[in-house]
Design an enzyme around this catalytic site. Structure first.
Site, PDB file in Angstrom:
ATOM      1  N   TYR A 232       0.762  -1.239  -0.113  1.00  0.00           N
ATOM      2  CA  TYR A 232       0.182  -0.013   0.137  1.00  0.00           C
ATOM      3  C   TYR A 232       0.899   1.129  -0.181  1.00  0.00           C
ATOM      4  O   TYR A 232       2.120   1.246   0.232  1.00  0.00           O
ATOM      5  CB  TYR A 232      -0.966  -0.023   1.223  1.00  0.00           C
ATOM      6  CG  TYR A 232      -0.385   0.319   2.526  1.00  0.00           C
ATOM      7  CD1 TYR A 232       0.406  -0.517   3.369  1.00  0.00           C
ATOM      8  CD2 TYR A 232      -0.540   1.690   3.079  1.00  0.00           C
ATOM      9  CE1 TYR A 232       1.162  -0.080   4.388  1.00  0.00           C
ATOM     10  CE2 TYR A 232       0.245   1.885   4.085  1.00  0.00           C
ATOM     11  CZ  TYR A 232       0.795   0.932   4.931  1.00  0.00           C
ATOM     12  OH  TYR A 232       1.513   1.167   6.222  1.00  0.00           O
TER      13      TYR A 232
ATOM     14  N   LYS B 106       6.490  -1.914   1.947  1.00  0.00           N
ATOM     15  CA  LYS B 106       5.276  -1.256   2.426  1.00  0.00           C
ATOM     16  C   LYS B 106       4.279  -2.197   2.518  1.00  0.00           C
ATOM     17  O   LYS B 106       3.172  -1.942   1.630  1.00  0.00           O
ATOM     18  CB  LYS B 106       5.069   0.348   1.788  1.00  0.00           C
ATOM     19  CG  LYS B 106       4.141   0.935   2.919  1.00  0.00           C
ATOM     20  CD  LYS B 106       4.325   2.677   2.407  1.00  0.00           C
ATOM     21  CE  LYS B 106       3.088   3.314   3.414  1.00  0.00           C
ATOM     22  NZ  LYS B 106       3.415   3.282   4.728  1.00  0.00           N
TER      23      LYS B 106
ATOM     24  N   GLU C  76      12.319   2.988  13.889  1.00  0.00           N
ATOM     25  CA  GLU C  76      11.624   3.988  13.520  1.00  0.00           C
ATOM     26  C   GLU C  76      10.189   4.067  14.428  1.00  0.00           C
ATOM     27  O   GLU C  76      10.066   3.054  15.218  1.00  0.00           O
ATOM     28  CB  GLU C  76      11.153   3.834  11.851  1.00  0.00           C
ATOM     29  CG  GLU C  76      10.341   2.528  11.770  1.00  0.00           C
ATOM     30  CD  GLU C  76      10.241   2.268  10.175  1.00  0.00           C
ATOM     31  OE1 GLU C  76      10.054   3.196   9.317  1.00  0.00           O
ATOM     32  OE2 GLU C  76      10.188   1.122   9.668  1.00  0.00           O
TER      33      GLU C  76
ATOM     34  N   LEU D 130      11.373   1.532   6.726  1.00  0.00           N
ATOM     35  CA  LEU D 130      10.580   1.899   5.326  1.00  0.00           C
ATOM     36  C   LEU D 130      11.283   2.968   5.072  1.00  0.00           C
ATOM     37  O   LEU D 130      11.835   3.977   5.679  1.00  0.00           O
ATOM     38  CB  LEU D 130       9.195   2.313   5.722  1.00  0.00           C
ATOM     39  CG  LEU D 130       8.431   2.680   4.473  1.00  0.00           C
ATOM     40  CD1 LEU D 130       7.874   1.371   3.805  1.00  0.00           C
ATOM     41  CD2 LEU D 130       7.309   3.598   5.056  1.00  0.00           C
TER      42      LEU D 130
HETATM   43  N1  PDD Z   1       3.225   5.321   7.287  1.00  0.00           N
HETATM   44  N2  PDD Z   1       7.692   4.173   8.736  1.00  0.00           N
HETATM   45  C1  PDD Z   1       6.544   3.527   8.797  1.00  0.00           C
HETATM   46  C2  PDD Z   1       6.613   2.072   9.437  1.00  0.00           C
HETATM   47  C3  PDD Z   1       5.347   3.812   8.361  1.00  0.00           C
HETATM   48  O1  PDD Z   1       4.351   3.234   8.121  1.00  0.00           O
HETATM   49  C4  PDD Z   1       5.467   5.511   7.526  1.00  0.00           C
HETATM   50  C5  PDD Z   1       4.374   5.748   6.868  1.00  0.00           C
HETATM   51  C6  PDD Z   1       6.761   5.942   7.542  1.00  0.00           C
HETATM   52  C7  PDD Z   1       6.858   7.331   6.961  1.00  0.00           C
HETATM   53  O2  PDD Z   1       6.716   7.093   5.603  1.00  0.00           O
HETATM   54  P1  PDD Z   1       6.456   8.416   4.393  1.00  0.00           P
HETATM   55  O3  PDD Z   1       7.225   9.401   4.944  1.00  0.00           O
HETATM   56  O4  PDD Z   1       6.522   8.088   3.155  1.00  0.00           O
HETATM   57  O5  PDD Z   1       4.887   8.531   4.957  1.00  0.00           O
HETATM   58  C8  PDD Z   1       7.811   5.253   8.241  1.00  0.00           C
HETATM   59  C9  PDD Z   1       1.723   5.652   6.405  1.00  0.00           C
HETATM   60  C10 PDD Z   1       1.511   7.193   6.590  1.00  0.00           C
HETATM   61  C11 PDD Z   1       0.709   4.952   7.085  1.00  0.00           C
HETATM   62  O6  PDD Z   1       1.012   3.530   7.027  1.00  0.00           O
HETATM   63  O7  PDD Z   1      -0.485   5.279   7.344  1.00  0.00           O
END
Ligand code: PDD
Length: 282
Positions: A32, A144, A177, A203
């Site tokens: 996703y 992801k 993270e 991620l």
């Molecule tokens: N989450 N690390 C994890 C485990 C995440 O699920 C996310 C983002 C990030 C930040 O990634 P980015 O900058 O590309 O949004 C880091 C999304 C928003 C979610 O699962 O809803």
């Protein structure tokens, strides 16, 4: 008779809607993305699509046309007419009788929602609290994937403690993270920001990459290095980076005040530069 039961209703198995047999629901077998818009324009769409294509490749979901995915996202976003939106989309391997092995001819299933994105200015002004939680995830967190149970349990634990995010700590005692965000600490009098190096255990956050690009302008050096909760506890400032909220100051870490207990100068500068960047990019 082969049958299925949905809540308390029995139906013949043959009449089940395929969505009930989706491998995303059975196994989390899919990937996703979450994209946001600023003032009517989707932000960092190319980057999210590139990461999505990579996630699909890494779990061997083949035959997805990324140009078509882009088209669907743009069409849905236009139709929704939501100025500040979050667009969630996923692709699962498809539907079929439950079994770990997947037939070769499965048809990937696409799903998307466009929702209002409620910005939370109070979080930016006052900062949030975070708490640590064991990183129980698998060894390919760079994908992801829809498998988010450890992330969900971590977030639930944080919420129970009155915190806005869980910071994951691996078996080696290092911070990886946030449960759904990248995590940074600030040190050296606001001149250095430190975050975990990219690799299979985190991620590759798009927001993190943007922070890296902004570092020069903000007068900070971004250092990719492993660190531990004790190091975080000694940090002058800390912040999260995530698509839906860009940069969020953290002012309490496992119950201990961070710095002055207010968002620090370095984090505030990054928030301002990010806002300007988002305006320019739309
Ligand atoms: N989450 N690390 C994890 C485990 C995440 O699920 C996310 C983002 C990030 C930040 O990634 P980015 O900058 O590309 O949004 C880091 C999304 C928003 C979610 O699962 O809803």
């Amino acid at each position: 008779m082969q049958l299925a039961m949905i809540e308390d209703k029995v139906i013949p198995y043959a009449e089940l809607e395929p969505v009930y047999l989706d491998r995303g629901a059975f196994f989390g077998d899919g990937v996703y993305e979450v994209i946001r818009s600023y003032e009517g324009r989707l932000f960092a769409l190319d980057e999210h699509l590139a990461r999505f294509a990579r996630s699909l490749r890494e779990i061997a979901i083949d035959g997805v046309d990324i140009a078509d995915v882009r088209q669907r996202i743009e069409t849905a976003f236009d139709r929704a007419s939501i100025v500040n939106a979050k667009v969630y989309f996923h692709i699962t391997r498809g539907s079929g009788d439950r079994g770990h092995g997947a037939p070769k001819d499965m048809k990937p299933r696409f799903f998307l929602t466009v929702m209002e994105l409620a910005d939370n200015p109070k979080n930016k002004e006052d900062g949030i609290s975070v708490s640590t939680f064991p990183d129980w995830r698998w060894k390919r967190c760079d994908i992801k994937s829809l498998n988010l149970l450890p992330n969900v349990l971590a977030k639930m634990d944080a919420e129970k403690k009155g915190c806005g995010e869980a910071i994951l700590v691996n078996d080696a005692g290092e911070v990886t993270e946030g449960s759904s965000s990248a995590f940074f600490i600030v040190r050296a009098g606001g001149r250095e920001i430190v975050t975990r190096p990219l690799g299979p255990d985190i991620l590759p956050s798009i927001t993190r990459a943007i922070v890296e690009r902004m570092a020069g302008e903000a007068g900070v050096r971004m250092i990719e290095a492993a660190f531990r909760p004790e190091d975080a506890g000694r940090a002058e400032e800390m912040f999260l980076a995530v698509t839906t909220q860009d940069i969020v100051p953290v002012v309490r870490f496992d119950g201990t005040q961070v710095g002055t207990g207010r968002p620090g100068a370095c984090t505030k500068r990054l928030i301002e530069i990010f806002a300007e960047y988002a305006r320019r990019r739309r």
